[in-house]
Design a protein around this motif. Structure first.
Motif, PDB file in Angstrom:
ATOM      1  N   TYR A   1      18.271 -19.536   5.123  1.00  0.00           N
ATOM      2  CA  TYR A   1      19.832 -19.278   5.913  1.00  0.00           C
ATOM      3  C   TYR A   1      19.755 -17.846   5.282  1.00  0.00           C
ATOM      4  CZ  TYR A   1      20.643 -24.133   6.852  1.00  0.00           C
ATOM      5  OH  TYR A   1      20.777 -25.518   7.503  1.00  0.00           O
ATOM      6  N   ARG A   2      19.537 -17.241   4.285  1.00  0.00           N
ATOM      7  CA  ARG A   2      19.546 -15.985   3.937  1.00  0.00           C
ATOM      8  C   ARG A   2      18.944 -14.976   4.589  1.00  0.00           C
ATOM      9  NH1 ARG A   2      18.317 -12.857  -2.435  1.00  0.00           N
ATOM     10  NH2 ARG A   2      16.642 -13.076  -1.161  1.00  0.00           N
ATOM     11  N   ALA A   3      17.943 -15.410   4.783  1.00  0.00           N
ATOM     12  CA  ALA A   3      16.812 -14.832   5.889  1.00  0.00           C
ATOM     13  C   ALA A   3      17.493 -14.083   7.260  1.00  0.00           C
ATOM     14  CB  ALA A   3      14.910 -14.665   6.134  1.00  0.00           C
ATOM     15  N   CYS A   4      17.726 -15.570   7.711  1.00  0.00           N
ATOM     16  CA  CYS A   4      18.286 -16.058   9.206  1.00  0.00           C
ATOM     17  C   CYS A   4      19.768 -14.566   9.080  1.00  0.00           C
ATOM     18  CB  CYS A   4      18.709 -17.397   9.702  1.00  0.00           C
ATOM     19  SG  CYS A   4      17.185 -17.600   9.543  1.00  0.00           S
TER      20      CYS A   4
ATOM     21  N   CYS B   1      10.890 -16.815  10.621  1.00  0.00           N
ATOM     22  CA  CYS B   1      12.094 -17.284  10.142  1.00  0.00           C
ATOM     23  C   CYS B   1      11.693 -19.263  11.302  1.00  0.00           C
ATOM     24  CB  CYS B   1      14.025 -17.003  10.513  1.00  0.00           C
ATOM     25  SG  CYS B   1      14.109 -15.123   9.392  1.00  0.00           S
ATOM     26  N   LEU B   2      11.872 -19.100  12.232  1.00  0.00           N
ATOM     27  CA  LEU B   2      11.010 -20.578  12.469  1.00  0.00           C
ATOM     28  C   LEU B   2      10.516 -21.255  12.209  1.00  0.00           C
ATOM     29  CD1 LEU B   2      11.946 -18.799  16.418  1.00  0.00           C
ATOM     30  CD2 LEU B   2      13.513 -19.399  14.425  1.00  0.00           C
ATOM     31  N   ASN B   3       9.461 -21.037  12.001  1.00  0.00           N
ATOM     32  CA  ASN B   3       8.389 -21.712  11.839  1.00  0.00           C
ATOM     33  C   ASN B   3       8.908 -21.953  10.499  1.00  0.00           C
ATOM     34  OD1 ASN B   3       6.375 -21.631   8.811  1.00  0.00           O
ATOM     35  ND2 ASN B   3       5.167 -21.144  10.508  1.00  0.00           N
ATOM     36  N   PRO B   4       9.779 -21.801   9.028  1.00  0.00           N
ATOM     37  CA  PRO B   4       9.855 -22.541   7.902  1.00  0.00           C
ATOM     38  C   PRO B   4      11.141 -22.583   8.385  1.00  0.00           C
ATOM     39  CG  PRO B   4      10.326 -19.809   7.833  1.00  0.00           C
ATOM     40  CD  PRO B   4      10.113 -20.256   8.777  1.00  0.00           C
ATOM     41  N   SER B   5      12.112 -22.792   9.514  1.00  0.00           N
ATOM     42  CA  SER B   5      12.686 -23.399   9.475  1.00  0.00           C
ATOM     43  C   SER B   5      12.582 -24.561  10.004  1.00  0.00           C
ATOM     44  CB  SER B   5      13.805 -22.998  11.127  1.00  0.00           C
ATOM     45  OG  SER B   5      12.979 -23.384  11.793  1.00  0.00           O
ATOM     46  N   ILE B   6      10.726 -25.052  10.762  1.00  0.00           N
ATOM     47  CA  ILE B   6      10.616 -26.696  10.505  1.00  0.00           C
ATOM     48  C   ILE B   6      10.003 -27.144   9.665  1.00  0.00           C
ATOM     49  CG2 ILE B   6       8.760 -27.177  11.871  1.00  0.00           C
ATOM     50  CD1 ILE B   6       8.688 -25.777  14.468  1.00  0.00           C
ATOM     51  N   SER B   7       9.355 -26.375   8.879  1.00  0.00           N
ATOM     52  CA  SER B   7       8.388 -26.498   7.432  1.00  0.00           C
ATOM     53  C   SER B   7      10.060 -27.203   6.316  1.00  0.00           C
ATOM     54  CB  SER B   7       8.513 -25.779   6.391  1.00  0.00           C
ATOM     55  OG  SER B   7       7.408 -25.343   7.328  1.00  0.00           O
ATOM     56  N   LEU B   8      11.363 -26.575   6.732  1.00  0.00           N
ATOM     57  CA  LEU B   8      12.328 -27.139   5.531  1.00  0.00           C
ATOM     58  C   LEU B   8      13.107 -28.664   6.861  1.00  0.00           C
ATOM     59  CD1 LEU B   8      14.563 -26.947   3.987  1.00  0.00           C
ATOM     60  CD2 LEU B   8      16.184 -25.418   5.772  1.00  0.00           C
ATOM     61  N   GLY B   9      12.324 -29.227   8.085  1.00  0.00           N
ATOM     62  CA  GLY B   9      13.210 -29.859   8.735  1.00  0.00           C
ATOM     63  C   GLY B   9      12.263 -31.186   8.211  1.00  0.00           C
TER      64      GLY B   9
ATOM     65  N   MET C   1      20.008 -15.906  16.153  1.00  0.00           N
ATOM     66  CA  MET C   1      18.762 -16.600  15.703  1.00  0.00           C
ATOM     67  C   MET C   1      19.136 -17.731  14.796  1.00  0.00           C
ATOM     68  SD  MET C   1      15.649 -14.711  13.799  1.00  0.00           S
ATOM     69  CE  MET C   1      16.161 -15.833  12.311  1.00  0.00           C
ATOM     70  N   PHE C   2      20.100 -17.773  13.958  1.00  0.00           N
ATOM     71  CA  PHE C   2      20.377 -18.639  12.786  1.00  0.00           C
ATOM     72  C   PHE C   2      20.909 -19.844  13.441  1.00  0.00           C
ATOM     73  CE2 PHE C   2      21.109 -20.812   9.196  1.00  0.00           C
ATOM     74  CZ  PHE C   2      22.357 -20.267   8.754  1.00  0.00           C
ATOM     75  N   ASP C   3      20.913 -19.122  14.632  1.00  0.00           N
ATOM     76  CA  ASP C   3      21.605 -21.003  15.600  1.00  0.00           C
ATOM     77  C   ASP C   3      20.112 -21.211  15.741  1.00  0.00           C
ATOM     78  OD1 ASP C   3      24.188 -20.309  17.024  1.00  0.00           O
ATOM     79  OD2 ASP C   3      24.224 -20.463  14.686  1.00  0.00           O
ATOM     80  N   THR C   4      18.782 -20.778  16.008  1.00  0.00           N
ATOM     81  CA  THR C   4      18.433 -21.094  16.509  1.00  0.00           C
ATOM     82  C   THR C   4      17.054 -21.347  15.771  1.00  0.00           C
ATOM     83  OG1 THR C   4      18.157 -19.123  18.346  1.00  0.00           O
ATOM     84  CG2 THR C   4      15.879 -20.505  18.350  1.00  0.00           C
ATOM     85  N   ALA C   5      16.969 -21.283  14.219  1.00  0.00           N
ATOM     86  CA  ALA C   5      16.318 -22.114  13.080  1.00  0.00           C
ATOM     87  C   ALA C   5      17.153 -22.949  12.921  1.00  0.00           C
ATOM     88  CB  ALA C   5      16.568 -21.023  11.894  1.00  0.00           C
ATOM     89  N   LEU C   6      17.998 -23.211  13.213  1.00  0.00           N
ATOM     90  CA  LEU C   6      19.108 -24.545  12.652  1.00  0.00           C
ATOM     91  C   LEU C   6      18.583 -25.948  13.690  1.00  0.00           C
ATOM     92  CD1 LEU C   6      22.731 -23.015  12.364  1.00  0.00           C
ATOM     93  CD2 LEU C   6      21.490 -23.942  10.283  1.00  0.00           C
ATOM     94  N   VAL C   7      18.697 -25.878  15.132  1.00  0.00           N
ATOM     95  CA  VAL C   7      18.449 -26.341  16.497  1.00  0.00           C
ATOM     96  C   VAL C   7      16.856 -26.681  15.780  1.00  0.00           C
ATOM     97  CG1 VAL C   7      18.135 -26.458  18.294  1.00  0.00           C
ATOM     98  CG2 VAL C   7      20.462 -24.978  17.784  1.00  0.00           C
ATOM     99  N   LEU C   8      16.127 -26.383  15.514  1.00  0.00           N
ATOM    100  CA  LEU C   8      14.739 -26.364  14.442  1.00  0.00           C
ATOM    101  C   LEU C   8      14.732 -27.268  14.400  1.00  0.00           C
ATOM    102  CD1 LEU C   8      12.845 -23.521  16.058  1.00  0.00           C
ATOM    103  CD2 LEU C   8      12.331 -25.306  16.893  1.00  0.00           C
ATOM    104  N   GLU C   9      15.047 -27.092  13.017  1.00  0.00           N
ATOM    105  CA  GLU C   9      15.451 -27.886  11.362  1.00  0.00           C
ATOM    106  C   GLU C   9      15.742 -28.740  11.821  1.00  0.00           C
ATOM    107  OE1 GLU C   9      18.046 -26.008   8.915  1.00  0.00           O
ATOM    108  OE2 GLU C   9      18.268 -27.762   7.826  1.00  0.00           O
ATOM    109  N   GLU C  10      16.936 -28.761  12.560  1.00  0.00           N
ATOM    110  CA  GLU C  10      17.614 -30.834  13.224  1.00  0.00           C
ATOM    111  C   GLU C  10      15.885 -31.177  13.696  1.00  0.00           C
ATOM    112  OE1 GLU C  10      19.944 -31.607  10.970  1.00  0.00           O
ATOM    113  OE2 GLU C  10      19.597 -33.268  11.807  1.00  0.00           O
ATOM    114  N   ILE C  11      15.704 -31.011  14.989  1.00  0.00           N
ATOM    115  CA  ILE C  11      14.103 -31.343  15.249  1.00  0.00           C
ATOM    116  C   ILE C  11      13.201 -32.070  14.205  1.00  0.00           C
ATOM    117  CG2 ILE C  11      12.753 -31.092  17.198  1.00  0.00           C
ATOM    118  CD1 ILE C  11      15.088 -28.737  18.761  1.00  0.00           C
ATOM    119  N   ALA C  12      13.274 -31.426  13.479  1.00  0.00           N
ATOM    120  CA  ALA C  12      11.875 -31.315  12.838  1.00  0.00           C
ATOM    121  C   ALA C  12      12.278 -32.834  12.068  1.00  0.00           C
ATOM    122  CB  ALA C  12      11.516 -30.077  12.324  1.00  0.00           C
TER     123      ALA C  12
END
Lengths: 56, 324
Positions: free
Chosen positions: B232-235, B176-184, B1-12
């Motif tokens: 990242y801590r949550a992920c 965790c995925l929604n905020p990865s987009i916010s972070l991105g 799941m962490f990897d998925t969040a990282l990818v979404l962050e980069e796209i966003a």
């Protein structure tokens, strides 16, 4: 507790960054009218990103 | 799941609409199918998700009930080897593109949250219709869909028993995925702003030399890194689903932080930032989604607040909360 990315993660993120910066950036504005970003989805599928939540 | 969040962050960092579309494919609906669907349903649906041919939509919100899941009216009646689905779902993403819909539904009219399960319905099923459309400020389209006596095979009843608990675990992934987009989005806006500040001149100087501008960027950078740490801590708690409270505070923080950062990034651009020709305005519009979807900020504050009053010990203090 160290959240630094592993080399493998860094490489994966780098590949997505490369794709997004080179290809997605230039066409981002055209999706504001509701057009679905099929080209981007297919590019990410080719990279294996869309299968990330799917068990092998 | 962490990897998925990282990818979404980069796209966003570049495209909110694409990040949201990808979150749909790697998010809660795919995880529900992967975790709970029978093997032959997985084999029918998931390969297409991996190749980008099969878009999966998730249907939760109803016109009268968003956060208040206990009031869902959409219902799936089990009748022998069939399931009959009736109801309305709204604010659904990718309705025109999706081949299949993962629908959170009451099962056999069982009341309350405990009565909620999940069915899979494929487009083209008789009785399925699109009854409303919305265009969002983020760019993507949403729709209202109606199910009128839609007959489904029993194998499409993905979650029947203990549904709400199972689905909530899967849903915590979204937190965790929604905020990865916010972070991105915040990072993408920051990248545009710092480029602009280096290039823009006023009063004979690059604006990046002004102390006020440097302080602004230092504040933005600090807030982004704080959000990254929480997210990242949550992920890394995900096994396979993240700790709900750590995901909640990561989402609360990143969603609100992205609104501040994208707004500041527009401020750095001056009047040009207010135009559609500059990407920062798109980041600002996309950022507004964060606090609304995947669990509103208010719901999450309630979740965290309840935990604090039940678990925060005056003897052990923060150590007892075991987040570090």
């Amino acid at each position: 507790m160290d959240f630094r990315l592993s080399d493998e993660q860094r490489s994966m993120v780098g590949a997505v960054r490369d794709l997004a910066q080179k290809e997605f950036r230039g066409r981002a504005a055209r999706y504001m009218d509701g057009t679905f970003p099929w080209e981007n989805i297919h590019a990410l599928a080719k990279m294996g990103v869309l299968g990330m939540s799917v068990p092998e | 799941m962490f990897d998925t969040a990282l990818v979404l962050e980069e796209i966003a960092k570049v495209c909110y609409v694409t990040a949201m579309a990808v979150m749909g494919e790697v998010g809660v609906q795919t995880r529900i199918i992967s975790t709970f669907a029978p093997e032959h349903v997985k084999r029918r649906i998931l390969p297409g998700v991996c190749t980008g041919e099969h878009i999966l939509a998730v249907c939760m919100t109803e016109p009268h009930a968003g956060t208040d899941v206990a009031r869902y009216r959409t219902n799936a009646d089990i009748r022998g080897d069939k399931v009959v689905l009736n109801g309305v779902k709204t604010l659904i993403s990718r309705v025109d593109e999706a081949q299949a819909f993962v629908v959170f539904s009451r099962i056999d009219q069982r009341p309350g949250r405990e009565g909620i399960g999940c069915v899979l319905i494929e487009k083209g099923t008789p009785g399925f219709s699109v009854t409303g459309r919305y265009h969002t400020m983020g760019g993507e389209n949403l729709a209202e869909i109606r199910f009128e006596n839609c007959e489904l095979p029993l194998e499409n009843l993905i979650v029947r028993e203990d549904g709400f608990r199972k689905l909530l675990n899967a849903f915590n992934t979204q937190r965790c995925l929604n905020p990865s987009i916010s972070l991105g989005l915040a990072e993408g806006a920051f990248e545009e702003a710092i480029k602009n500040a280096r290039e823009r001149h006023a009063f004979g100087h690059s604006i990046s030399e002004f102390q006020g501008m440097r302080w602004k960027f230092a504040d933005m950078y600090r807030d982004i890194e704080a959000g990254r740490s929480l997210l990242y801590r949550a992920c890394v708690t995900a096994n396979p689903f993240p700790d709900p409270h750590e995901a909640a505070i990561a989402k609360m923080y990143c969603n609100e932080m992205s609104l501040r950062i994208t707004s500041e990034a527009i401020q750095v651009h001056g009047g040009y930032g207010f135009t559609e020709e500059y990407p920062v305005s798109r980041f600002y519009r996309g950022a507004r989604y964060g606090t609304l979807g995947g669990g509103t900020t208010e719901t999450l504050k309630d979740l965290v607040g309840r935990k604090l009053f039940s678990d925060f010990s005056e003897v052990d203090g923060f150590l007892g909360m075991k987040t570090f």
